[in-house]
Motif scaffolding. Structure first.
Motif, PDB file in Angstrom:
ATOM      1  N   ALA A   1      31.170  47.039  63.869  1.00  0.00           N
ATOM      2  CA  ALA A   1      31.989  48.012  63.139  1.00  0.00           C
ATOM      3  C   ALA A   1      33.399  47.454  62.963  1.00  0.00           C
ATOM      4  O   ALA A   1      33.912  46.756  63.836  1.00  0.00           O
ATOM      5  CB  ALA A   1      32.048  49.318  63.925  1.00  0.00           C
ATOM      6  N   GLY A   2      34.004  47.765  61.861  1.00  0.00           N
ATOM      7  CA  GLY A   2      35.368  47.297  61.609  1.00  0.00           C
ATOM      8  C   GLY A   2      35.421  45.931  60.964  1.00  0.00           C
ATOM      9  O   GLY A   2      36.478  45.429  60.650  1.00  0.00           O
ATOM     10  N   GLN A   3      34.239  45.301  60.789  1.00  0.00           N
ATOM     11  CA  GLN A   3      34.231  43.973  60.183  1.00  0.00           C
ATOM     12  C   GLN A   3      34.187  44.035  58.645  1.00  0.00           C
ATOM     13  O   GLN A   3      34.204  43.010  57.995  1.00  0.00           O
ATOM     14  CB  GLN A   3      33.010  43.171  60.680  1.00  0.00           C
ATOM     15  N   LEU A   4      34.063  45.225  58.134  1.00  0.00           N
ATOM     16  CA  LEU A   4      33.982  45.349  56.671  1.00  0.00           C
ATOM     17  C   LEU A   4      35.343  45.063  56.052  1.00  0.00           C
ATOM     18  O   LEU A   4      36.305  45.784  56.282  1.00  0.00           O
ATOM     19  CB  LEU A   4      33.547  46.775  56.283  1.00  0.00           C
ATOM     20  N   THR A   5      35.435  44.009  55.283  1.00  0.00           N
ATOM     21  CA  THR A   5      36.705  43.724  54.613  1.00  0.00           C
ATOM     22  C   THR A   5      36.517  43.923  53.120  1.00  0.00           C
ATOM     23  O   THR A   5      35.429  43.756  52.587  1.00  0.00           O
ATOM     24  CB  THR A   5      37.160  42.274  54.874  1.00  0.00           C
ATOM     25  N   CYS A   6      37.588  44.283  52.471  1.00  0.00           N
ATOM     26  CA  CYS A   6      37.508  44.552  51.041  1.00  0.00           C
ATOM     27  C   CYS A   6      38.474  43.636  50.314  1.00  0.00           C
ATOM     28  O   CYS A   6      39.654  43.587  50.647  1.00  0.00           O
ATOM     29  CB  CYS A   6      37.885  46.013  50.798  1.00  0.00           C
ATOM     30  N   GLU A   7      37.950  42.870  49.382  1.00  0.00           N
ATOM     31  CA  GLU A   7      38.825  42.003  48.587  1.00  0.00           C
ATOM     32  C   GLU A   7      39.425  42.864  47.482  1.00  0.00           C
ATOM     33  O   GLU A   7      38.850  42.984  46.407  1.00  0.00           O
ATOM     34  CB  GLU A   7      38.002  40.877  47.965  1.00  0.00           C
ATOM     35  N   GLY A   8      40.526  43.476  47.780  1.00  0.00           N
ATOM     36  CA  GLY A   8      41.077  44.423  46.812  1.00  0.00           C
ATOM     37  C   GLY A   8      42.322  43.899  46.128  1.00  0.00           C
ATOM     38  O   GLY A   8      42.942  42.945  46.579  1.00  0.00           O
ATOM     39  N   ILE A   9      42.657  44.560  45.020  1.00  0.00           N
ATOM     40  CA  ILE A   9      43.851  44.208  44.262  1.00  0.00           C
ATOM     41  C   ILE A   9      44.827  45.379  44.331  1.00  0.00           C
ATOM     42  O   ILE A   9      44.459  46.522  44.026  1.00  0.00           O
ATOM     43  CB  ILE A   9      43.489  43.930  42.777  1.00  0.00           C
ATOM     44  N   THR A  10      46.064  45.085  44.736  1.00  0.00           N
ATOM     45  CA  THR A  10      47.112  46.112  44.743  1.00  0.00           C
ATOM     46  C   THR A  10      47.982  45.925  43.499  1.00  0.00           C
ATOM     47  O   THR A  10      47.866  44.921  42.801  1.00  0.00           O
ATOM     48  CB  THR A  10      48.013  45.975  45.981  1.00  0.00           C
ATOM     49  N   LEU A  11      48.864  46.873  43.250  1.00  0.00           N
ATOM     50  CA  LEU A  11      49.786  46.783  42.112  1.00  0.00           C
ATOM     51  C   LEU A  11      50.645  45.519  42.218  1.00  0.00           C
ATOM     52  O   LEU A  11      50.831  44.779  41.256  1.00  0.00           O
ATOM     53  CB  LEU A  11      50.674  48.039  42.077  1.00  0.00           C
ATOM     54  N   LYS A  12      51.148  45.249  43.436  1.00  0.00           N
ATOM     55  CA  LYS A  12      51.985  44.060  43.652  1.00  0.00           C
ATOM     56  C   LYS A  12      51.176  42.790  43.391  1.00  0.00           C
ATOM     57  O   LYS A  12      51.622  41.861  42.713  1.00  0.00           O
ATOM     58  CB  LYS A  12      52.511  44.063  45.088  1.00  0.00           C
TER      59      LYS A  12
END
Length: 203
Positions: free
Chosen positions: A2-13
């Protein structure tokens, strides 16, 4: 696990950084491909899985760095509507080409707490396609057989504070032109659509 889920996300910055960086490399590519500066004043750089050419001219480097820093700030505030590279004949002042990059921004994204799911790898692939098209335009654009200069136009929201050294300018369209649409790319926060207008050669 648990907690190993990472998300390759894009922020506004992150999105503003990606788009301003694309403009830096895109403008350099246009200036090189169209012969606005001598080829020996460019050096190779690896980016987007491509070998790109970047100017080593100190004045041009400083100018482009200043512009892309300012752009990044405006992109972060979702205030940029388009960036245009205008190529003009030095002798006749005639506008020969106009590279237009329309920017759409999702204004519902107000801060960096919003993370959009799009892999940076996929965004890179989309940008690579646009840069490749810029490189390939030399196959259909008329030869610029005169010394040329370039101008950058940035269309922003009306109420924007513009830095002192920046001047107001007209749209600088190409008369009697043909247009070619290029590919677009999106970070899911910013979308960039590209096109080039060039002077039709009378046969």
């Amino acid at each position: 696990m648990a907690g190993q889920l990472t998300c390759e996300g894009i922020t506004l910055k992150g999105s503003a950084e990606i788009v301003s960086e694309f403009f830096f490399f895109g403008i350099n590519s246009i200036l090189y491909q169209r012969g606005i500066y001598p080829p020996e004043t460019f050096t190779r750089a690896q980016k987007y899985g491509l070998t790109l050419l970047v100017s080593t001219d100190p004045d041009l480097k400083e100018y482009l760095n200043t512009v892309t820093e300012q752009l990044q700030d405006w992109l972060y505030k979702c205030q940029v509507q388009k960036l245009v590279v205008v190529i003009t004949s030095i002798d006749s002042s005639e506008i020969l080409e106009r590279w237009q990059f329309d920017v759409e921004c999702d204004k519902t994204v107000k801060d960096d707490n919003v993370i959009r799911n799009k892999s940076p790898k996929v965004i890179q692939e989309e940008i690579r396609s646009v840069i490749r098209q810029i490189t390939a335009t030399v196959t259909f654009l008329p030869l610029l057989d005169t010394a040329c200069a370039f101008d950058l136009l940035i269309y922003t929201d009306k109420d924007l504070q513009v830095p002192e050294k920046w001047e107001e300018s007209g749209p600088q369209f190409v008369s009697n032109s043909e247009e070619v649409r290029l590919r677009s790319f999106t970070t899911t926060i910013h979308k960039v659509n590209s096109m080039v207008a060039y002077k039709k050669i009378d046969s």
